[in-house]
Design a protein around this motif. Sequence first.
Motif, PDB file in Angstrom:
ATOM      1  N   UNK A  24     -38.832 -37.179  -7.347  1.00 19.07           N
ATOM      2  CA  UNK A  24     -38.335 -37.624  -8.651  1.00 19.07           C
ATOM      3  C   UNK A  24     -36.866 -38.027  -8.699  1.00 19.07           C
ATOM      4  N   UNK A  25     -36.144 -38.019  -7.614  1.00 18.09           N
ATOM      5  CA  UNK A  25     -34.706 -38.263  -7.700  1.00 18.09           C
ATOM      6  C   UNK A  25     -34.372 -39.599  -8.357  1.00 18.09           C
ATOM      7  N   UNK A  26     -35.243 -40.576  -8.251  1.00 15.80           N
ATOM      8  CA  UNK A  26     -34.983 -41.889  -8.838  1.00 15.80           C
ATOM      9  C   UNK A  26     -35.150 -41.902 -10.353  1.00 15.80           C
ATOM     10  N   UNK A  27     -36.014 -41.067 -10.878  1.00 20.38           N
ATOM     11  CA  UNK A  27     -36.351 -41.127 -12.300  1.00 20.38           C
ATOM     12  C   UNK A  27     -35.141 -40.984 -13.214  1.00 20.38           C
ATOM     13  N   UNK A  28     -34.263 -39.995 -13.021  1.00 20.65           N
ATOM     14  CA  UNK A  28     -33.100 -39.923 -13.911  1.00 20.65           C
ATOM     15  C   UNK A  28     -32.136 -41.100 -13.747  1.00 20.65           C
ATOM     16  N   UNK A  29     -32.260 -41.824 -12.644  1.00 22.09           N
ATOM     17  CA  UNK A  29     -31.368 -42.962 -12.387  1.00 22.09           C
ATOM     18  C   UNK A  29     -31.924 -44.286 -12.906  1.00 22.09           C
ATOM     19  N   UNK A  30     -33.118 -44.290 -13.449  1.00 19.93           N
ATOM     20  CA  UNK A  30     -33.734 -45.550 -13.868  1.00 19.93           C
ATOM     21  C   UNK A  30     -32.852 -46.362 -14.823  1.00 19.93           C
ATOM     22  N   UNK A  31     -32.231 -45.738 -15.818  1.00 20.96           N
ATOM     23  CA  UNK A  31     -31.349 -46.555 -16.676  1.00 20.96           C
ATOM     24  C   UNK A  31     -30.209 -47.222 -15.895  1.00 20.96           C
ATOM     25  N   UNK A  32     -29.636 -46.494 -14.932  1.00 25.76           N
ATOM     26  CA  UNK A  32     -28.565 -47.081 -14.119  1.00 25.76           C
ATOM     27  C   UNK A  32     -29.093 -48.208 -13.246  1.00 25.76           C
ATOM     28  N   UNK A  33     -30.263 -47.999 -12.650  1.00 25.46           N
ATOM     29  CA  UNK A  33     -30.817 -48.999 -11.738  1.00 25.46           C
ATOM     30  C   UNK A  33     -31.265 -50.262 -12.470  1.00 25.46           C
ATOM     31  N   UNK A  34     -31.608 -50.130 -13.745  1.00 28.51           N
ATOM     32  CA  UNK A  34     -32.022 -51.288 -14.541  1.00 28.51           C
ATOM     33  C   UNK A  34     -30.835 -52.059 -15.109  1.00 28.51           C
ATOM     34  N   UNK A  35     -29.658 -51.456 -15.071  1.00 32.40           N
ATOM     35  CA  UNK A  35     -28.482 -52.094 -15.680  1.00 32.40           C
ATOM     36  C   UNK A  35     -27.960 -53.237 -14.815  1.00 32.40           C
ATOM     37  N   UNK A  36     -27.109 -54.044 -15.425  1.00 29.46           N
ATOM     38  CA  UNK A  36     -26.501 -55.162 -14.701  1.00 29.46           C
ATOM     39  C   UNK A  36     -25.532 -54.682 -13.622  1.00 29.46           C
ATOM     40  N   UNK A  37     -24.987 -53.485 -13.782  1.00 33.54           N
ATOM     41  CA  UNK A  37     -24.025 -52.931 -12.825  1.00 33.54           C
ATOM     42  C   UNK A  37     -24.692 -52.015 -11.800  1.00 33.54           C
ATOM     43  N   UNK A  38     -25.958 -52.175 -11.571  1.00 37.41           N
ATOM     44  CA  UNK A  38     -26.713 -51.315 -10.665  1.00 37.41           C
ATOM     45  C   UNK A  38     -26.160 -51.380  -9.241  1.00 37.41           C
ATOM     46  N   UNK A  39     -26.118 -50.225  -8.592  1.00 39.07           N
ATOM     47  CA  UNK A  39     -25.690 -50.189  -7.188  1.00 39.07           C
ATOM     48  C   UNK A  39     -26.718 -50.844  -6.269  1.00 39.07           C
ATOM     49  N   UNK A  40     -27.960 -50.900  -6.732  1.00 42.94           N
ATOM     50  CA  UNK A  40     -29.031 -51.566  -5.990  1.00 42.94           C
ATOM     51  C   UNK A  40     -29.729 -52.515  -6.961  1.00 42.94           C
ATOM     52  N   UNK A  41     -29.240 -53.743  -7.050  1.00 41.51           N
ATOM     53  CA  UNK A  41     -29.859 -54.689  -7.981  1.00 41.51           C
ATOM     54  C   UNK A  41     -31.328 -54.952  -7.619  1.00 41.51           C
ATOM     55  N   UNK A  42     -32.189 -54.880  -8.650  1.00 40.36           N
ATOM     56  CA  UNK A  42     -33.606 -55.141  -8.415  1.00 40.36           C
ATOM     57  C   UNK A  42     -34.287 -55.539  -9.713  1.00 40.36           C
ATOM     58  N   UNK A  43     -35.417 -56.206  -9.556  1.00 38.69           N
ATOM     59  CA  UNK A  43     -36.216 -56.594 -10.713  1.00 38.69           C
ATOM     60  C   UNK A  43     -37.075 -55.404 -11.147  1.00 38.69           C
ATOM     61  N   UNK A  44     -37.725 -55.544 -12.286  1.00 36.84           N
ATOM     62  CA  UNK A  44     -38.641 -54.501 -12.770  1.00 36.84           C
ATOM     63  C   UNK A  44     -39.769 -54.273 -11.765  1.00 36.84           C
ATOM     64  N   UNK A  45     -40.307 -55.355 -11.208  1.00 36.77           N
ATOM     65  CA  UNK A  45     -41.402 -55.233 -10.239  1.00 36.77           C
ATOM     66  C   UNK A  45     -40.932 -54.503  -8.977  1.00 36.77           C
ATOM     67  N   UNK A  46     -39.740 -54.853  -8.496  1.00 34.79           N
ATOM     68  CA  UNK A  46     -39.202 -54.165  -7.317  1.00 34.79           C
ATOM     69  C   UNK A  46     -38.956 -52.695  -7.606  1.00 34.79           C
ATOM     70  N   UNK A  47     -38.447 -52.405  -8.787  1.00 33.34           N
ATOM     71  CA  UNK A  47     -38.204 -51.019  -9.165  1.00 33.34           C
ATOM     72  C   UNK A  47     -39.500 -50.222  -9.205  1.00 33.34           C
ATOM     73  N   UNK A  48     -40.552 -50.823  -9.705  1.00 28.59           N
ATOM     74  CA  UNK A  48     -41.834 -50.110  -9.738  1.00 28.59           C
ATOM     75  C   UNK A  48     -42.344 -49.834  -8.330  1.00 28.59           C
ATOM     76  N   UNK A  49     -42.124 -50.753  -7.403  1.00 31.37           N
ATOM     77  CA  UNK A  49     -42.506 -50.503  -6.007  1.00 31.37           C
ATOM     78  C   UNK A  49     -41.681 -49.384  -5.390  1.00 31.37           C
ATOM     79  N   UNK A  50     -40.386 -49.405  -5.632  1.00 31.97           N
ATOM     80  CA  UNK A  50     -39.511 -48.369  -5.071  1.00 31.97           C
ATOM     81  C   UNK A  50     -39.919 -46.989  -5.589  1.00 31.97           C
ATOM     82  N   UNK A  51     -40.224 -46.899  -6.868  1.00 33.76           N
ATOM     83  CA  UNK A  51     -40.601 -45.614  -7.450  1.00 33.76           C
ATOM     84  C   UNK A  51     -41.947 -45.138  -6.912  1.00 33.76           C
ATOM     85  N   UNK A  52     -42.907 -46.029  -6.792  1.00 32.09           N
ATOM     86  CA  UNK A  52     -44.277 -45.600  -6.489  1.00 32.09           C
ATOM     87  C   UNK A  52     -44.652 -45.581  -5.012  1.00 32.09           C
ATOM     88  N   UNK A  53     -43.888 -46.190  -4.148  1.00 30.58           N
ATOM     89  CA  UNK A  53     -44.289 -46.292  -2.744  1.00 30.58           C
ATOM     90  C   UNK A  53     -44.337 -44.933  -2.041  1.00 30.58           C
TER      91      UNK A  53
END
Length: 183
Positions: A24-53
Amino acid sequence: MGDNGSYVVFAASLAGVVSGCAFVWLTPLLPQLKSENSEVPMTEAELSWVVSIIEIGDIFTPVPSALLADRLGRKPVLLASGPFQLAAWLIILLSRSVAGLCIARFIQGLAMGIMYAVLPIYLAEIASPAVRGSVGIFVQYSWYFGLIFEYSIGPFLTYSQIIWASMPLTIVSISEITMRFLV
């Protein structure tokens, strides 16, 4: 269980804590990862893959782990999940790409599958019949402790900070002290 039985259960259960954190370490970071200033820029689809893989990685190791645990022993196979977790945290720390995160999360899933296949067997075998049920619940307790840890600290930390806060648990789980109790 002998005099060190409680320590052995605690040391072995660290694999569950580490797996819970990895899950679950990614879950609390989802708002940060979705923001324009994300340390790892990604689309919604990429984010869903990162979370679920992580769940895809989890598919591959339970059966081989159980077979190896019968052949090599429960302790060595359980301890083998630690280096997988450490490698994944290092990839996460050093990589700022979607591909790197997917690889790391897949590796975390492999380690999680090892833990879920072997830890319950190991704990059941070291516990006397009188306390086997109480000891067996440590698999879930340790898992939930990892979840609570990440959910408690995650909203207040950055991407790098949550990695640095989570990685030491993995290091402790494969440290000399832990191995001394388990081996």
